[in-house]
Design a protein around this motif. Structure first.
Motif, PDB file in Angstrom:
ATOM      1  N   PHE A 193      10.612  -8.843 -11.652  1.00 41.20           N
ATOM      2  CA  PHE A 193      10.997  -8.075 -10.516  1.00 41.20           C
ATOM      3  C   PHE A 193      10.372  -7.179 -10.060  1.00 41.20           C
ATOM      4  O   PHE A 193      10.193  -6.775  -8.753  1.00 41.20           O
ATOM      5  CB  PHE A 193      12.272  -7.173 -10.940  1.00 41.20           C
ATOM      6  N   ILE A 194       9.088  -6.770 -10.816  1.00 41.24           N
ATOM      7  CA  ILE A 194       8.170  -5.592 -10.389  1.00 41.24           C
ATOM      8  C   ILE A 194       7.440  -6.460  -9.228  1.00 41.24           C
ATOM      9  O   ILE A 194       7.141  -6.118  -8.191  1.00 41.24           O
ATOM     10  CB  ILE A 194       7.131  -5.270 -11.453  1.00 41.24           C
ATOM     11  N   ARG A 195       7.113  -7.892  -9.638  1.00 44.00           N
ATOM     12  CA  ARG A 195       6.450  -8.537  -8.416  1.00 44.00           C
ATOM     13  C   ARG A 195       7.135  -8.728  -7.271  1.00 44.00           C
ATOM     14  O   ARG A 195       6.543  -8.605  -6.001  1.00 44.00           O
ATOM     15  CB  ARG A 195       6.131 -10.074  -9.091  1.00 44.00           C
ATOM     16  N   ARG A 196       8.535  -8.939  -7.244  1.00 45.85           N
ATOM     17  CA  ARG A 196       9.323  -8.985  -6.210  1.00 45.85           C
ATOM     18  C   ARG A 196       9.313  -7.835  -5.304  1.00 45.85           C
ATOM     19  O   ARG A 196       9.342  -7.981  -4.285  1.00 45.85           O
ATOM     20  CB  ARG A 196      10.577  -9.404  -6.644  1.00 45.85           C
ATOM     21  N   LEU A 197       9.486  -6.814  -6.109  1.00 40.75           N
ATOM     22  CA  LEU A 197       9.454  -5.308  -5.495  1.00 40.75           C
ATOM     23  C   LEU A 197       8.228  -5.211  -4.631  1.00 40.75           C
ATOM     24  O   LEU A 197       8.192  -4.688  -3.607  1.00 40.75           O
ATOM     25  CB  LEU A 197       9.796  -4.203  -6.211  1.00 40.75           C
ATOM     26  N   ASP A 202       5.887  -3.708  -0.339  1.00 40.90           N
ATOM     27  CA  ASP A 202       4.406  -3.277  -0.256  1.00 40.90           C
ATOM     28  C   ASP A 202       3.491  -4.449  -0.177  1.00 40.90           C
ATOM     29  O   ASP A 202       2.627  -4.547  -1.021  1.00 40.90           O
ATOM     30  CB  ASP A 202       3.815  -2.274  -1.130  1.00 40.90           C
ATOM     31  N   PRO A 203       3.819  -5.686   0.359  1.00 40.47           N
ATOM     32  CA  PRO A 203       3.190  -6.841   0.347  1.00 40.47           C
ATOM     33  C   PRO A 203       1.813  -6.940   0.524  1.00 40.47           C
ATOM     34  O   PRO A 203       1.136  -7.729  -0.214  1.00 40.47           O
ATOM     35  CB  PRO A 203       3.832  -7.648   1.816  1.00 40.47           C
ATOM     36  N   ASP A 204       0.996  -5.935   1.152  1.00 39.50           N
ATOM     37  CA  ASP A 204      -0.475  -6.130   1.329  1.00 39.50           C
ATOM     38  C   ASP A 204      -1.005  -5.141   0.197  1.00 39.50           C
ATOM     39  O   ASP A 204      -2.358  -4.771   0.351  1.00 39.50           O
ATOM     40  CB  ASP A 204      -0.940  -5.746   2.695  1.00 39.50           C
ATOM     41  N   LEU A 207      -0.404   0.592  -0.152  1.00 39.26           N
ATOM     42  CA  LEU A 207       0.174   1.912  -0.876  1.00 39.26           C
ATOM     43  C   LEU A 207       0.253   1.861  -2.024  1.00 39.26           C
ATOM     44  O   LEU A 207       0.032   3.122  -2.757  1.00 39.26           O
ATOM     45  CB  LEU A 207       1.731   2.411  -0.218  1.00 39.26           C
ATOM     46  N   GLY A 208      -0.234   0.848  -2.559  1.00 40.21           N
ATOM     47  CA  GLY A 208      -0.272   0.926  -4.421  1.00 40.21           C
ATOM     48  C   GLY A 208       0.915   1.329  -4.900  1.00 40.21           C
ATOM     49  O   GLY A 208       1.168   2.302  -5.643  1.00 40.21           O
ATOM     50  N   LEU A 209       2.194   0.920  -4.384  1.00 37.58           N
ATOM     51  CA  LEU A 209       3.634   1.665  -4.646  1.00 37.58           C
ATOM     52  C   LEU A 209       3.875   1.691  -6.224  1.00 37.58           C
ATOM     53  O   LEU A 209       4.219   2.774  -6.875  1.00 37.58           O
ATOM     54  CB  LEU A 209       4.496   0.934  -3.767  1.00 37.58           C
TER      55      LEU A 209
END
Length: 237
Positions: A193-197, A202-204, A207-209
């Protein structure tokens, strides 16, 4: 958010359980005060709903015992009694709010959301972080004003992060607050789920979200800090 519901009326319990699940809460249920005490002390909850008239250990005694054990999640009490004395007794025992039966399920959910927000230091159902916002009442997530599409589990995870902005949360804590007590704690579902979020929000990785702290867990970065460029690039794995 993970909720403990302690209610001995099985029909009401079933009804409330369905409404809470529909509102995207994770739920554990107890039908008497002793089981409620065990679960309340054993697991981490974001809030509790406790009926006053419980068998084995009544609701007031249950709340008193929980607070004596330093269990501090917010508690909403349910009472069929319309006397101010019962409401005062519940609040004095350590409850945070009350509802008198009968009540509308949407009022219970609204009060529950308000308790959880206040416990996280938030006054409004709208919670912001940089271009992101969530509405804990409508369950909407937006980025720069545009609605984002998240699954139920993705929303639960992001909401928990947003309500605990900048705090490091281990995988175990995340699972305990998002899933019920029967969930496999050894599962790698949190990483999924972390990867999905990250991919959706923040696909690129501009933001280093979501930051990974090895051996500790994850943290949702306050974006003002990222925008200032004063932090190292978060581990994106």
């Amino acid at each position: 958010m993970r909720i403990l519901l302690v209610e001995d009326d099985l029909e009401l319990q079933k009804n409330l359980k369905q409404h809470l699940l529909d509102a995207n809460f994770t739920l554990d249920v107890a039908s008497d005060g002793e089981d409620g005490l065990f679960q309340g002390c054993e697991h981490n909850y974001d809030a509790g709903i406790i009926d006053v008239g419980l068998p084995k250990l009544n609701g007031i005694e249950l709340i008193t015992r929980l607070r004596e054990q330093e269990v501090d999640f917010p508690i909403l009490i349910l009472t069929a009694r319309d006397s101010w004395q019962d409401k005062v007794a519940g609040l004095d025992a350590g409850a945070d709010d009350y509802l008198t039966k009968p009540f509308h399920p949407q009022e219970l959910i609204a009060r529950l959301n308000a308790l959880i927000r206040r416990s996280a230091g938030k006054a409004s159902p709208l919670v912001h972080n940089g271009p992101f916002s969530i509405n804990t009442s409508t369950l909407e997530v937006k980025k720069s004003g545009h609605l984002m599409s998240l699954s139920s589990s993705e929303y639960k995870l992001f909401e928990f992060f947003m309500l605990h902005l900048g705090e490091v949360k281990s995988k175990t804590v995340l699972i305990e607050h998002i899933y019920d007590q029967d969930f496999d704690l050894d599962s790698n579902v949190i990483e999924v789920f972390i990867r999905r979020l990250r991919k959706k929000l923040d696909p690129d990785n501009q933001l280093g979200l979501i930051e990974t702290l090895r051996g500790q867990g994850y943290r949702l970065i306050p974006l003002a800090r990222c925008e200032q460029g004063t932090e190292d690039k978060p581990d994106a794995r």
